[in-house]
Design a protein around this motif. Structure first.
Motif, short mmCIF file in Angstrom:
data_model
loop_
_atom_site.label_atom_id
_atom_site.label_comp_id
_atom_site.label_asym_id
_atom_site.label_seq_id
_atom_site.Cartn_x
_atom_site.Cartn_y
_atom_site.Cartn_z
N ILE A 189 17.10 0.95 1.83
CA ILE A 189 16.00 0.25 2.50
C ILE A 189 14.78 1.16 2.58
CG2 ILE A 189 15.22 -0.70 4.72
CD1 ILE A 189 18.13 -1.67 5.16
N LEU A 190 14.98 2.41 2.98
CA LEU A 190 13.86 3.35 3.10
C LEU A 190 13.22 3.62 1.74
CD1 LEU A 190 15.30 5.95 5.66
CD2 LEU A 190 13.73 4.04 6.11
N ALA A 191 14.04 3.65 0.69
CA ALA A 191 13.52 3.92 -0.66
C ALA A 191 12.63 2.79 -1.15
CB ALA A 191 14.68 4.12 -1.63
N GLU A 192 12.86 1.59 -0.67
CA GLU A 192 12.07 0.44 -1.10
C GLU A 192 10.91 0.15 -0.14
OE1 GLU A 192 14.97 -2.63 -1.42
OE2 GLU A 192 16.01 -1.70 -3.13
N ASP A 193 11.14 0.42 1.14
CA ASP A 193 10.13 0.13 2.16
C ASP A 193 9.15 1.29 2.33
OD1 ASP A 193 9.33 -1.99 3.66
OD2 ASP A 193 10.57 -1.54 5.40
N VAL A 194 9.56 2.46 1.94
CA VAL A 194 8.80 3.71 1.92
C VAL A 194 7.80 3.92 3.07
CG1 VAL A 194 9.07 4.34 -0.49
CG2 VAL A 194 7.34 2.65 0.11
N PRO A 195 8.29 4.13 4.30
CA PRO A 195 7.39 4.53 5.37
C PRO A 195 6.89 5.96 5.19
CG PRO A 195 9.65 4.54 6.13
CD PRO A 195 9.68 3.94 4.77
N ALA A 196 7.31 6.59 4.14
CA ALA A 196 6.87 7.94 3.79
C ALA A 196 6.93 8.10 2.27
CB ALA A 196 7.76 8.99 4.46
N LEU A 197 6.22 9.09 1.79
CA LEU A 197 6.41 9.55 0.41
C LEU A 197 7.50 10.60 0.48
CD1 LEU A 197 5.58 9.99 -2.61
CD2 LEU A 197 4.00 11.74 -1.76
N TYR A 198 8.68 10.29 -0.04
CA TYR A 198 9.80 11.23 0.00
C TYR A 198 9.67 12.17 -1.18
CZ TYR A 198 11.38 7.88 3.42
OH TYR A 198 11.44 7.06 4.54
N ILE A 199 9.38 13.45 -0.90
CA ILE A 199 9.02 14.40 -1.95
C ILE A 199 10.24 15.09 -2.53
CG2 ILE A 199 7.65 16.45 -2.50
CD1 ILE A 199 5.84 15.70 -0.08
N GLN A 200 10.91 15.89 -1.70
CA GLN A 200 12.00 16.71 -2.25
C GLN A 200 12.93 17.20 -1.16
OE1 GLN A 200 11.02 20.59 -3.75
NE2 GLN A 200 9.99 21.23 -1.89
N SER A 201 14.10 17.63 -1.61
CA SER A 201 14.98 18.46 -0.80
C SER A 201 14.79 19.87 -1.33
CB SER A 201 16.43 18.02 -0.94
OG SER A 201 17.27 18.84 -0.15
N VAL A 249 0.84 -1.20 0.00
CA VAL A 249 0.00 0.00 0.00
C VAL A 249 0.87 1.24 0.00
CG1 VAL A 249 -1.73 1.31 1.29
CG2 VAL A 249 -1.91 -1.19 1.14
N ARG A 250 1.92 1.22 0.81
CA ARG A 250 2.82 2.37 0.86
C ARG A 250 3.51 2.58 -0.49
NH1 ARG A 250 4.44 -0.42 5.54
NH2 ARG A 250 6.59 -0.69 4.76
N GLN A 251 3.92 1.48 -1.11
CA GLN A 251 4.55 1.57 -2.42
C GLN A 251 3.56 2.10 -3.46
OE1 GLN A 251 5.86 -2.44 -2.80
NE2 GLN A 251 7.70 -2.16 -1.54
N ALA A 252 2.31 1.66 -3.36
CA ALA A 252 1.28 2.13 -4.29
C ALA A 252 1.10 3.64 -4.19
CB ALA A 252 -0.05 1.42 -4.00
N ILE A 253 1.11 4.14 -2.97
CA ILE A 253 0.98 5.59 -2.77
C ILE A 253 2.14 6.31 -3.43
CG2 ILE A 253 1.14 7.39 -0.99
CD1 ILE A 253 -0.59 5.56 0.80
N ASN A 254 3.35 5.75 -3.31
CA ASN A 254 4.51 6.37 -3.94
C ASN A 254 4.44 6.31 -5.47
OD1 ASN A 254 7.17 7.08 -2.07
ND2 ASN A 254 5.68 5.79 -1.01
N TYR A 255 3.96 5.19 -6.00
CA TYR A 255 3.82 5.09 -7.46
C TYR A 255 2.75 6.05 -7.98
CZ TYR A 255 6.73 0.93 -8.19
OH TYR A 255 7.80 0.05 -8.31
#
Length: 518
Positions: free
Chosen positions: A475-487, A299-305
């Motif tokens: 690990i965080l990029a694949e497990d995505v406990p967040a949507l990482y937006i930007q710096s 589900v977290r990955q789906a949100i990121n996609y």
């Protein structure tokens, strides 16, 4: 020939006397503005170079005692009034400050500093190792909001006037960085009761005037070991962005910080310079893994996609931001580009939601802090994009106090948009992902992440630490406990004749290096 030489000597003597004037207080004749009387070409008259600079700030400091605050608005000012043992360069390297050099013991538990000699406080007294000891004992005291940062220091020994040692109870491989933050300023014991309003430091500037909510004026400390180029710096409190732009255009200000929508007013205009700086920060949409649906990585990955990050950055931040795939800013040397781990793919998002059992949709509650309009706008854009893959997002805009107490601390949310600033050591940025961290408001648990965060604190080999930090980012990029937006990218506009202004990986202004060109 001899008569000619004698005549020239007389003329030269007259000129020297005229230039020097007499000793009885009489005014000397004004110097001519050209030399046409002597038969030469007209001399060029140059305007004097400015030595007083004015910069706009949006928030007044909450005092000028660096040991009694956590406000960034205070450290932006106090960094110019006080000094630290170690300084940080614009590219993140540690350089000498009040300490000429330092050495860490072989076991990593002791650090020794050799201080500069002849450094004076603004009250005229020489700074010694006893002042350093007093300052850090004050930082460790009960009234210090930063006491926890220095709890690992168990003893401070002033060896002599110019040498001091700190001993720690546990290995801290990032120990040097702890002496570079602006809250570690060295202060004189005799002045601590007045520091909030009348700072006494060793810095390149002294306080001349502070009119709360109006302005702070600093004047050059001529006794500083590398004196500032400017004679005065005025920080003008001006919370309204439009007023700042108007004041810059009229010449009342020399430096302002702007948002992306203001850039077109200054582009292609030779009277101004636009400075873009990568921030030591990340902006994310955090997810609460205590929610049953969000505990499923699919589900977290789906949100990121489902989220087009570049479109989000273009819409909310006018394109001024750098996409990230993990919780790490590109400006730091440990950064690993993980943007390819999950890319924009709405169809892939729908597929993952179906696999997770949410083909018929899912409703989530998003809480956004009203004090940060960009985060509110970002949340709205994200909700719009998630709706296209079958997710319903109910948005709640809340006051900052509520967000801190109920969302961040209480963890009563599903989704929220926020930002995190970095420090000089990667651990401080990533430690929140440890399962036992009080700042783990995402309720994220990963055994390997816990292992890395424990191991990296004991690892003294720099290359091995780099590998560990980059493994954690992956690990965080694949497990995505967040949507990482930007710096985010910071934008500063200066008058074209301002030079030497730089940004730093911590939130400070270093005004001693700023100057005006002709």
């Amino acid at each position: 020939m001899k008569k000619l030489l004698n005549a020239l000597s007389v003329l030269m003597m007259v000129a020297i006397l005229a230039a020097c004037g007499s000793n009885n207080g009489a005014a000397s004749a004004p110097a001519p503005t050209n030399n046409t009387a002597a038969g030469g070409p007209e001399a060029e008259v140059k305007a004097p170079v400015k030595t007083e600079l004015k910069m706009a700030l949006t928030v007044d400091p909450d005092g000028l005692d660096p040991h009694r605050t956590t406000a960034a608005s205070t450290f932006q000012i106090t960094n110019n009034l006080y000094d630290t043992l170690v300084k940080v360069s614009s590219d993140g390297e540690f350089v000498p400050g009040l300490a000429e050099e330092w050495k860490v013991s072989e076991d990593g538990l002791t650090i020794a500093f050799k201080l500069r000699e002849g450094v004076k406080f603004h009250n005229g007294r020489e700074m010694t190792a006893e002042d350093v000891k007093f300052s850090f004992e004050r930082l460790k005291g009960e009234e210090s909001p930063r006491a926890g940062d220095f709890s690992n220091i168990v003893s401070i020994t002033a060896v002599d006037n110019y040498n001091i040692e700190f001993a720690t109870k546990a290995l801290d491989v990032a120990l040097v960085s702890q002496f570079a933050y602006p809250w570690t300023a060295i202060v004189p014991e005799e002045a601590v009761e007045q520091l909030r309003n009348n700072p006494v430091g060793t810095g390149p500037f002294k306080l001349e005037q502070w009119v709360p909510q109006q302005q702070i004026v600093l004047t050059r400390n001529n006794d500083y070991f590398t004196p500032a180029k400017l004679e005065k710096v005025g920080f003008i409190m001006m919370p309204d962005a439009t007023s700042q732009i108007t004041a810059l255009q009229s010449g009342e200000l020399d430096i302002i910080n702007v948002s992306g929508d203001a850039v077109p007013q200054f582009e292609s205009n030779s009277e101004y310079s636009i400075i873009e700086t990568q921030a030591n920060a990340v902006q994310v949409m955090a997810m609460n893994l205590d929610n049953e649906a969000l505990s499923d990585a699919r589900v977290r990955q789906a949100i990121n996609y489902a989220v087009d990050k570049q479109a989000l950055i273009d819409t909310v931040w006018w394109g001024y931001g750098q996409e990230i795939g993990s919780h790490y800013p590109p400006m730091l040397k440990e950064y690993l580009d993980t943007n390819d781990a999950i890319t924009y793919d709405p169809e892939k998002a729908k597929q993952l939601l179906e696999e997770a059992g949410y083909a018929q949709g899912l409703t989530l509650e998003m809480y956004l802090p009203s004090s940060y309009p960009n985060y509110v706008a970002a949340g709205q854009v994200i909700a719009d994009q998630l709706k296209k893959v079958g997710l319903t997002i109910n948005i709640h805009t809340v006051e900052w106090g509520f967000w801190l107490s109920d969302v961040y601390t209480g963890r009563k949310y599903d989704l929220t948009v926020t930002g995190h600033t970095g420090r000089l050591d990667p651990y401080a940025l990533l430690a929140r992902y440890h399962s036992e961290s009080k700042e783990n408001y995402m309720n994220y648990k990963n055994e390997r992440v816990d292992e890395i965060l424990t191991q990296v604190q004991q690892e003294r080999d720099e290359q091995q630490r780099l590998k560990l930090y980059q493994e954690l980012q992956q690990i965080l990029a694949e497990d995505v406990p967040a949507l990482y937006i930007q710096s985010p990218i910071g934008l500063t506009v200066t008058a074209a004749n301002v030079a030497g202004y730089q940004s730093y990986p911590i939130d400070i202004y270093e005004m001693k290096d700023v100057y005006f060109t002709n």
